[in-house]
Design a protein around this motif. Structure first.
Motif, PDB file in Angstrom:
ATOM      1  N   LEU A 181       0.782  -1.081   0.014  1.00  0.00           N
ATOM      2  CA  LEU A 181      -0.082  -0.080  -0.041  1.00  0.00           C
ATOM      3  C   LEU A 181       1.016   1.189  -0.013  1.00  0.00           C
ATOM      4  O   LEU A 181       1.745   1.376   1.011  1.00  0.00           O
ATOM      5  N   ALA A 182       0.905   1.936  -1.049  1.00  0.00           N
ATOM      6  CA  ALA A 182       1.785   3.139  -1.126  1.00  0.00           C
ATOM      7  C   ALA A 182       0.845   4.363  -1.216  1.00  0.00           C
ATOM      8  O   ALA A 182       0.094   4.496  -2.179  1.00  0.00           O
ATOM      9  N   ILE A 183       0.922   5.137  -0.323  1.00  0.00           N
ATOM     10  CA  ILE A 183       0.231   6.470  -0.342  1.00  0.00           C
ATOM     11  C   ILE A 183       1.061   7.488  -0.829  1.00  0.00           C
ATOM     12  O   ILE A 183       2.104   7.792  -0.091  1.00  0.00           O
ATOM     13  N   MET A 184       0.676   8.531  -1.565  1.00  0.00           N
ATOM     14  CA  MET A 184       1.613   9.236  -2.353  1.00  0.00           C
ATOM     15  C   MET A 184       0.757  10.735  -2.768  1.00  0.00           C
ATOM     16  O   MET A 184      -0.460  10.430  -2.995  1.00  0.00           O
ATOM     17  N   SER A 185       1.404  11.692  -3.336  1.00  0.00           N
ATOM     18  CA  SER A 185       0.568  12.710  -3.976  1.00  0.00           C
ATOM     19  C   SER A 185      -0.001  12.541  -4.994  1.00  0.00           C
ATOM     20  O   SER A 185       0.542  11.646  -6.007  1.00  0.00           O
ATOM     21  N   ASN A 186      -1.087  13.072  -5.537  1.00  0.00           N
ATOM     22  CA  ASN A 186      -1.631  12.960  -6.800  1.00  0.00           C
ATOM     23  C   ASN A 186      -0.573  13.255  -7.938  1.00  0.00           C
ATOM     24  O   ASN A 186      -0.632  12.685  -9.058  1.00  0.00           O
ATOM     25  N   ASP A 187       0.483  14.181  -7.617  1.00  0.00           N
ATOM     26  CA  ASP A 187       1.212  14.589  -8.642  1.00  0.00           C
ATOM     27  C   ASP A 187       2.484  13.644  -9.140  1.00  0.00           C
ATOM     28  O   ASP A 187       2.598  13.554 -10.224  1.00  0.00           O
ATOM     29  N   ASP A 188       2.646  12.648  -8.168  1.00  0.00           N
ATOM     30  CA  ASP A 188       3.248  11.393  -8.204  1.00  0.00           C
ATOM     31  C   ASP A 188       2.861  10.254  -8.853  1.00  0.00           C
ATOM     32  O   ASP A 188       3.369   9.385  -9.441  1.00  0.00           O
ATOM     33  N   GLY A 210      -5.299  13.417   2.382  1.00  0.00           N
ATOM     34  CA  GLY A 210      -4.762  13.458   3.356  1.00  0.00           C
ATOM     35  C   GLY A 210      -5.110  14.364   4.652  1.00  0.00           C
ATOM     36  O   GLY A 210      -6.150  15.131   4.500  1.00  0.00           O
ATOM     37  N   GLY A 211      -4.637  14.264   5.765  1.00  0.00           N
ATOM     38  CA  GLY A 211      -5.032  14.877   6.903  1.00  0.00           C
ATOM     39  C   GLY A 211      -4.433  16.076   7.107  1.00  0.00           C
ATOM     40  O   GLY A 211      -5.150  17.318   7.446  1.00  0.00           O
ATOM     41  N   PHE A 212      -3.106  16.259   6.988  1.00  0.00           N
ATOM     42  CA  PHE A 212      -2.527  17.664   7.468  1.00  0.00           C
ATOM     43  C   PHE A 212      -2.706  18.503   6.454  1.00  0.00           C
ATOM     44  O   PHE A 212      -3.294  19.662   6.896  1.00  0.00           O
ATOM     45  N   LEU A 213      -2.603  18.518   5.199  1.00  0.00           N
ATOM     46  CA  LEU A 213      -2.978  19.777   4.278  1.00  0.00           C
ATOM     47  C   LEU A 213      -4.329  19.572   3.625  1.00  0.00           C
ATOM     48  O   LEU A 213      -4.707  20.416   2.780  1.00  0.00           O
ATOM     49  N   ARG A 214      -5.013  18.531   4.071  1.00  0.00           N
ATOM     50  CA  ARG A 214      -6.192  17.787   3.402  1.00  0.00           C
ATOM     51  C   ARG A 214      -6.330  17.988   1.679  1.00  0.00           C
ATOM     52  O   ARG A 214      -7.087  18.509   1.195  1.00  0.00           O
ATOM     53  N   ALA A 215      -5.052  17.717   1.380  1.00  0.00           N
ATOM     54  CA  ALA A 215      -4.720  17.424   0.039  1.00  0.00           C
ATOM     55  C   ALA A 215      -5.002  16.100  -0.546  1.00  0.00           C
ATOM     56  O   ALA A 215      -5.149  15.280   0.186  1.00  0.00           O
ATOM     57  N   GLY A 216      -5.470  16.203  -1.996  1.00  0.00           N
ATOM     58  CA  GLY A 216      -5.611  14.781  -2.650  1.00  0.00           C
ATOM     59  C   GLY A 216      -4.436  13.911  -2.527  1.00  0.00           C
ATOM     60  O   GLY A 216      -3.488  14.362  -2.781  1.00  0.00           O
ATOM     61  N   ASN A 217      -4.629  12.691  -2.064  1.00  0.00           N
ATOM     62  CA  ASN A 217      -3.589  11.793  -2.404  1.00  0.00           C
ATOM     63  C   ASN A 217      -4.018  10.517  -3.264  1.00  0.00           C
ATOM     64  O   ASN A 217      -5.242  10.772  -3.535  1.00  0.00           O
ATOM     65  N   THR A 218      -3.278   9.808  -3.517  1.00  0.00           N
ATOM     66  CA  THR A 218      -3.423   8.501  -4.190  1.00  0.00           C
ATOM     67  C   THR A 218      -2.765   7.302  -3.576  1.00  0.00           C
ATOM     68  O   THR A 218      -1.715   7.333  -2.879  1.00  0.00           O
ATOM     69  N   THR A 219      -3.599   6.232  -3.257  1.00  0.00           N
ATOM     70  CA  THR A 219      -3.133   4.773  -2.739  1.00  0.00           C
ATOM     71  C   THR A 219      -3.031   4.067  -3.676  1.00  0.00           C
ATOM     72  O   THR A 219      -3.995   3.704  -4.371  1.00  0.00           O
ATOM     73  N   LEU A 220      -1.966   3.416  -3.794  1.00  0.00           N
ATOM     74  CA  LEU A 220      -1.563   2.351  -4.873  1.00  0.00           C
ATOM     75  C   LEU A 220      -1.647   1.100  -4.042  1.00  0.00           C
ATOM     76  O   LEU A 220      -1.015   0.925  -3.151  1.00  0.00           O
TER      77      LEU A 220
END
Length: 107
Positions: A5-12, A34-44
């Motif tokens: 399970l890899a959680i990363m930025s939507n940009d990456d 995500g919790g801190f910046l409430r930014a979108g993430n992607t989980t692979l």
């Protein structure tokens, strides 16, 4: 067998998933927040044999870059005084979990 399970930025995530696919890994992509910046993430999500885990981790690490961004920040000093100043934060990179898989079925 392992489950990554890899959680990363939507940009990456597009580059990471493309590179994992090119290396022969099958990847499922989930939109997360995500919790801190409430930014979108992607989980692979990627299942692989034990001996293929290290190569997958290398690919994820290579293509999940950490970078610094300046974001607006509003800090409250008291009820009547607000100050807005930029805040430098580190974003990007990946959080990776590698789990043992007891059974795997594909139907």
């Amino acid at each position: 067998m392992k489950l990554i399970l890899a959680i990363m930025s939507n940009d990456d995530s597009p580059t990471v998933s493309t590179q994992l696919n090119k290396a022969g890994y099958q990847v499922t992509k989930l939109a997360t927040t995500g919790g801190f910046l409430r930014a979108g993430n992607t989980t692979l999500i990627c299942g692989c044999e034990d001996d293929a885990v290290q190569r997958a981790l290398q690919i994820i690490e290579k293509h999940s870059s950490k970078r610094t961004e300046i974001i607006p920040n509003t800090a409250s000093y008291d009820i009547s005084h607000f100050s807005s100043f930029p805040l430098e934060v580190q974003v990007g990179g990946a959080v990776i979990f590698v789990l043992d898989v007891e059974q795997f079925y594909k139907v």
